[in-house]
Design a protein around this motif. Structure first.
Motif, PDB file in Angstrom:
ATOM      1  N   SER A   1      37.532  41.481  47.702  1.00 39.54           N
ATOM      2  CA  SER A   1      38.863  41.878  47.234  1.00 39.54           C
ATOM      3  C   SER A   1      38.817  43.114  46.344  1.00 39.54           C
ATOM      4  O   SER A   1      39.861  43.709  46.060  1.00 39.54           O
ATOM      5  N   THR A   2      37.640  43.501  45.886  1.00 39.85           N
ATOM      6  CA  THR A   2      37.512  44.737  45.110  1.00 39.85           C
ATOM      7  C   THR A   2      37.289  45.946  46.020  1.00 39.85           C
ATOM      8  O   THR A   2      37.427  47.090  45.578  1.00 39.85           O
ATOM      9  N   ILE A   3      36.927  45.684  47.279  1.00 37.06           N
ATOM     10  CA  ILE A   3      36.645  46.783  48.215  1.00 37.06           C
ATOM     11  C   ILE A   3      37.938  47.381  48.753  1.00 37.06           C
ATOM     12  O   ILE A   3      38.085  48.604  48.848  1.00 37.06           O
TER      13      ILE A   3
ATOM     14  N   ALA B   1      47.031  30.159  34.946  1.00 36.00           N
ATOM     15  CA  ALA B   1      47.047  31.562  35.346  1.00 36.00           C
ATOM     16  C   ALA B   1      46.097  31.839  36.509  1.00 36.00           C
ATOM     17  O   ALA B   1      46.361  32.698  37.358  1.00 36.00           O
ATOM     18  N   ALA B   2      44.980  31.117  36.558  1.00 36.96           N
ATOM     19  CA  ALA B   2      43.966  31.379  37.581  1.00 36.96           C
ATOM     20  C   ALA B   2      44.194  30.600  38.871  1.00 36.96           C
ATOM     21  O   ALA B   2      43.556  30.890  39.883  1.00 36.96           O
ATOM     22  N   LEU B   3      45.090  29.613  38.853  1.00 40.68           N
ATOM     23  CA  LEU B   3      45.282  28.760  40.034  1.00 40.68           C
ATOM     24  C   LEU B   3      45.677  29.536  41.288  1.00 40.68           C
ATOM     25  O   LEU B   3      45.062  29.338  42.353  1.00 40.68           O
ATOM     26  N   PRO B   4      46.682  30.430  41.242  1.00 42.90           N
ATOM     27  CA  PRO B   4      47.015  31.177  42.470  1.00 42.90           C
ATOM     28  C   PRO B   4      45.833  31.972  43.009  1.00 42.90           C
ATOM     29  O   PRO B   4      45.612  32.018  44.225  1.00 42.90           O
ATOM     30  N   GLY B   5      45.072  32.595  42.122  1.00 40.71           N
ATOM     31  CA  GLY B   5      43.913  33.376  42.561  1.00 40.71           C
ATOM     32  C   GLY B   5      42.866  32.517  43.235  1.00 40.71           C
ATOM     33  O   GLY B   5      42.293  32.898  44.272  1.00 40.71           O
TER      34      GLY B   5
ATOM     35  N   SER C   1      49.483  42.832  49.558  1.00 41.76           N
ATOM     36  CA  SER C   1      48.168  43.097  48.951  1.00 41.76           C
ATOM     37  C   SER C   1      48.255  43.289  47.444  1.00 41.76           C
ATOM     38  O   SER C   1      47.363  42.855  46.707  1.00 41.76           O
ATOM     39  N   GLU C   2      49.316  43.917  46.958  1.00 43.78           N
ATOM     40  CA  GLU C   2      49.442  44.124  45.512  1.00 43.78           C
ATOM     41  C   GLU C   2      49.523  42.785  44.783  1.00 43.78           C
ATOM     42  O   GLU C   2      48.928  42.620  43.704  1.00 43.78           O
ATOM     43  N   TRP C   3      50.256  41.837  45.352  1.00 41.07           N
ATOM     44  CA  TRP C   3      50.370  40.521  44.716  1.00 41.07           C
ATOM     45  C   TRP C   3      49.039  39.795  44.747  1.00 41.07           C
ATOM     46  O   TRP C   3      48.636  39.178  43.765  1.00 41.07           O
ATOM     47  N   PHE C   4      48.318  39.886  45.898  1.00 38.89           N
ATOM     48  CA  PHE C   4      47.001  39.259  45.989  1.00 38.89           C
ATOM     49  C   PHE C   4      46.065  39.798  44.906  1.00 38.89           C
ATOM     50  O   PHE C   4      45.400  39.037  44.203  1.00 38.89           O
ATOM     51  N   VAL C   5      46.021  41.116  44.776  1.00 41.01           N
ATOM     52  CA  VAL C   5      45.122  41.746  43.800  1.00 41.01           C
ATOM     53  C   VAL C   5      45.509  41.336  42.381  1.00 41.01           C
ATOM     54  O   VAL C   5      44.640  41.050  41.541  1.00 41.01           O
TER      55      VAL C   5
ATOM     56  N   SER D   1      43.061  39.023  39.798  1.00 41.84           N
ATOM     57  CA  SER D   1      42.554  39.595  38.545  1.00 41.84           C
ATOM     58  C   SER D   1      42.345  38.529  37.473  1.00 41.84           C
ATOM     59  O   SER D   1      41.615  38.749  36.511  1.00 41.84           O
ATOM     60  N   ALA D   2      42.953  37.360  37.638  1.00 45.41           N
ATOM     61  CA  ALA D   2      42.789  36.274  36.662  1.00 45.41           C
ATOM     62  C   ALA D   2      41.502  35.494  36.885  1.00 45.41           C
ATOM     63  O   ALA D   2      41.139  34.648  36.061  1.00 45.41           O
ATOM     64  N   VAL D   3      40.819  35.776  37.989  1.00 42.12           N
ATOM     65  CA  VAL D   3      39.575  35.064  38.314  1.00 42.12           C
ATOM     66  C   VAL D   3      38.396  35.964  37.964  1.00 42.12           C
ATOM     67  O   VAL D   3      38.193  37.003  38.597  1.00 42.12           O
ATOM     68  N   ASN D   4      37.629  35.583  36.976  1.00 45.14           N
ATOM     69  CA  ASN D   4      36.458  36.349  36.537  1.00 45.14           C
ATOM     70  C   ASN D   4      35.327  36.149  37.542  1.00 45.14           C
ATOM     71  O   ASN D   4      34.877  35.028  37.768  1.00 45.14           O
TER      72      ASN D   4
END
Length: 431
Positions: free
Chosen positions: A89-91, A319-323, A366-370, A374-377
């Motif tokens: 997801s960072t690519i 906060a991290a659940l959707p991610g 894609s913007e929402w996915f990213v 971002s909440a997942v380290n």
């Protein structure tokens, strides 16, 4: 392995506790000469898990049966899948930068030849090793490299002993060594951090995770870019690494071995005694995509473990659940494609491709996915992987580690160093 054994509550609870403890300790920076040694949470998780492994100390079996260790083995690959998805997801968002660095990404694979240029002369001239030096130094000794040696020489021969020795050392310490090298070199300012990230891609999934995680810890302001370059490099390694090893690295290792005065190959097997006659050394676990129903359940547990671990240095559970749900979905889609594809590509490659595509700027949502991801380290969700790895080490692997001796340990570390530094140099020049 039965689903009930994979859902062993002791295993997952222990991994959660170990991972939370590692995350709580955090990143320790130790000045060492001109650089700084970084100790990451995944380091503590691995060491703690090894110390609690029931195959290491008999007393541990009183509260942790061997079945817990056996159940941890398939969890390594399954639990690393969400990290691979997070990796990919960072690519997508950095695709323009990656394309501009294209030649460096493709050609840095040739830096893998650094494995033998450093390690092979030491093995033959200093340590007086025989043909096991070829198997030990021609590659980084991951599963595809073992398959090449097995097909060409057989695993009972000296070449097989060499490649399996490095494989065992890599399994036990490779991830940690890559993390320490990456963090240390990044602190010295000798290389462009992007070159060091590209060099991370030459290893296995856990090595890439540890290596890129260390770089992100050393250069936090470039964390996403470094993950993107490491992920893209690893993806290309899957496509080209096998062929570079087979058609370039192994012939060069044979040629260099002869030039160094190495002994010719003997037709009879001389390696069986060194392994106690055990020919079953290559892992043969079922692939995750072979039983998607079972994998989906176990993957959910692995994501749950990562979700809880993420609370220390990531975001809250809410906060991290959707991610985490997105990572779970990306992983399952990748596994389904692996199962249905008319040609074979490792599941981690498909998972990575799915996450890349879903985070490309032109992909719907894609913007929402990213934003949710971002909440997942990324470091937090790889810490449990190392905990599972430490608990999964079997009696056979501990035994073989003792049998390989100090020579193969030295050679293995030289192989890892040569591979990483060689790839980093090529990437640096091309950048």
């Amino acid at each position: 392995m039965a689903l009930s054994r994979l859902l062993n509550w002791r295993l997952h609870l222990l991994v959660v506790v170990i991972s939370l403890l590692g995350e709580w300790i955090g990143i320790l920076k130790i000045p060492l000469g001109p650089g700084t040694l970084l100790l990451l949470p995944l380091f503590y998780a691995f060491i703690l898990a090894v110390l609690l492994n029931p195959h290491l100390f008999s007393g541990t079996k009183r509260f942790l049966p061997e079945s817990v260790s056996q159940a941890a083995t398939p969890l390594i690959l399954i639990s690393i899948m969400p990290f691979i998805a997070r990796f990919g997801s960072t690519i997508g968002p950095a695709i323009d930068q990656i394309i501009s660095a294209g030649p460096a990404l493709v050609l840095q694979e040739l830096g893998n030849l650094g494995t033998m240029l450093i390690a092979l002369p030491v093995a033959v001239l200093v340590l007086k090793m025989g043909r096991e030096a070829i198997g030990a130094t021609y590659s980084i000794a991951r599963e595809p490299n073992i398959a090449i040696i097995s097909d060409k020489y057989g695993l009972k021969g000296p070449e097989g002993i060499g490649v399996m020795g490095v494989y065992v050392v890599g399994t036990m310490f490779g991830t940690l060594w890559f993390a320490l090298m990456a963090g240390y070199l990044a602190s010295m300012d000798l290389f462009d951090p992007r070159a060091l990230a590209m060099a991370c891609g030459v290893g296995s999934g856990s090595m890439v995770a540890a290596c890129s995680g260390a770089l992100a810890g050393a250069v936090p302001e470039m964390a996403d870019d470094l993950l993107a370059f490491a992920g893209a490099s690893n993806l290309l390694t899957y496509a080209t690494g096998l062929y570079v090893s087979l058609f370039i690295a192994l012939p060069v290792a044979e040629w260099l071995y002869r030039r160094l005065g190495g002994k010719p190959r003997v037709a009879t097997s001389v390696g069986a005694m060194a392994t106690g006659g055990d020919a079953e050394m290559v892992p043969t676990e079922a692939r995750p995509e072979q039983d998607l129903g079972k994998t989906a359940v176990v993957l959910a547990v692995a994501c749950l473990v990562g979700w809880v671990t993420n609370t220390i240095n990531g975001a809250s559970l809410g906060a991290a659940l959707p991610g985490m749900i997105i990572l779970y979905a990306m992983t399952l889609i990748g596994l389904v494609i692996t199962r249905l594809a008319p040609f074979y590509l490792p599941s981690v490659a498909w998972v990575s491709l799915v996450s890349i595509v879903m985070t490309l700027p032109f992909f719907p949502g894609s913007e929402w996915f990213v934003a949710q991801l971002s909440a997942v380290n990324f470091l937090a969700i790889v810490t449990p992987v190392l905990a599972y790895a430490g608990l999964a080490l079997s009696r056979r692997e501990f035994f073989m580690f003792r049998q390989t001796g100090w020579k193969l340990i030295i050679v293995s570390l030289l192989v890892f160093t040569g591979t990483y530094v060689g790839s980093a140099i090529v990437a640096q020049v091309l950048l």
